[in-house]
Design a protein around this motif. Sequence first.
Motif, PDB file in Angstrom:
ATOM      1  N   PRO A   1       0.837  -1.205   0.000  1.00  0.00           N
ATOM      2  CA  PRO A   1       0.000   0.000   0.000  1.00  0.00           C
ATOM      3  C   PRO A   1       0.871   1.254   0.000  1.00  0.00           C
ATOM      4  CG  PRO A   1       0.001  -1.024   2.180  1.00  0.00           C
ATOM      5  CD  PRO A   1       0.760  -1.936   1.259  1.00  0.00           C
TER       6      PRO A   1
ATOM      7  N   SER B   1       0.715   5.674   0.707  1.00  0.00           N
ATOM      8  CA  SER B   1      -0.056   6.728   1.367  1.00  0.00           C
ATOM      9  C   SER B   1      -0.850   7.511   0.324  1.00  0.00           C
ATOM     10  CB  SER B   1       0.865   7.670   2.131  1.00  0.00           C
ATOM     11  OG  SER B   1       1.624   8.439   1.215  1.00  0.00           O
ATOM     12  N   LEU B   2      -1.872   8.200   0.796  1.00  0.00           N
ATOM     13  CA  LEU B   2      -2.671   9.026  -0.096  1.00  0.00           C
ATOM     14  C   LEU B   2      -1.808  10.112  -0.726  1.00  0.00           C
ATOM     15  CD1 LEU B   2      -5.357   9.895  -1.323  1.00  0.00           C
ATOM     16  CD2 LEU B   2      -5.839  11.143   0.790  1.00  0.00           C
ATOM     17  N   ASP B   3      -0.927  10.719   0.062  1.00  0.00           N
ATOM     18  CA  ASP B   3      -0.048  11.763  -0.473  1.00  0.00           C
ATOM     19  C   ASP B   3       0.845  11.217  -1.583  1.00  0.00           C
ATOM     20  OD1 ASP B   3      -1.076  13.719   1.183  1.00  0.00           O
ATOM     21  OD2 ASP B   3       0.456  13.422   2.732  1.00  0.00           O
ATOM     22  N   ASP B   4       1.407  10.026  -1.376  1.00  0.00           N
ATOM     23  CA  ASP B   4       2.265   9.423  -2.396  1.00  0.00           C
ATOM     24  C   ASP B   4       1.465   9.094  -3.654  1.00  0.00           C
ATOM     25  OD1 ASP B   4       4.643   8.435  -3.472  1.00  0.00           O
ATOM     26  OD2 ASP B   4       4.207   6.394  -2.794  1.00  0.00           O
ATOM     27  N   ALA B   5       0.264   8.567  -3.465  1.00  0.00           N
ATOM     28  CA  ALA B   5      -0.583   8.248  -4.617  1.00  0.00           C
ATOM     29  C   ALA B   5      -0.906   9.514  -5.405  1.00  0.00           C
ATOM     30  CB  ALA B   5      -1.862   7.556  -4.155  1.00  0.00           C
ATOM     31  N   ARG B   6      -1.205  10.602  -4.703  1.00  0.00           N
ATOM     32  CA  ARG B   6      -1.497  11.869  -5.386  1.00  0.00           C
ATOM     33  C   ARG B   6      -0.276  12.375  -6.154  1.00  0.00           C
ATOM     34  NH1 ARG B   6      -4.963  14.806  -0.625  1.00  0.00           N
ATOM     35  NH2 ARG B   6      -6.978  13.917  -1.222  1.00  0.00           N
TER      36      ARG B   6
END
Length: 76
Positions: free
Chosen positions: A61, A63-68
């Motif tokens: 998985p 993080s949301l920040d990394d995905a963004r």
Amino acid sequence: MSHEATEILKKALALTVAERAELAGSLIDSLDDADDEFVRIAWDEEIVRRMDDLDSGKVTPVSLDDARRRFSSAIE
């Protein structure tokens, strides 16, 4: 779009953001009234598969920040 639908849309657009969001959600929910057992089973199987992939380490998985960040760099 029919005249009646256009009038409803005009009234809906005069609502607050929260009211429009609630109305939109209700309309979307109304499109999916059918409780399709095969779809439910397929989603249950997909959830189990994804959980197994996470548990086994097959996928990691992010993080949301990394995905963004990844998404933003991909579309630039």
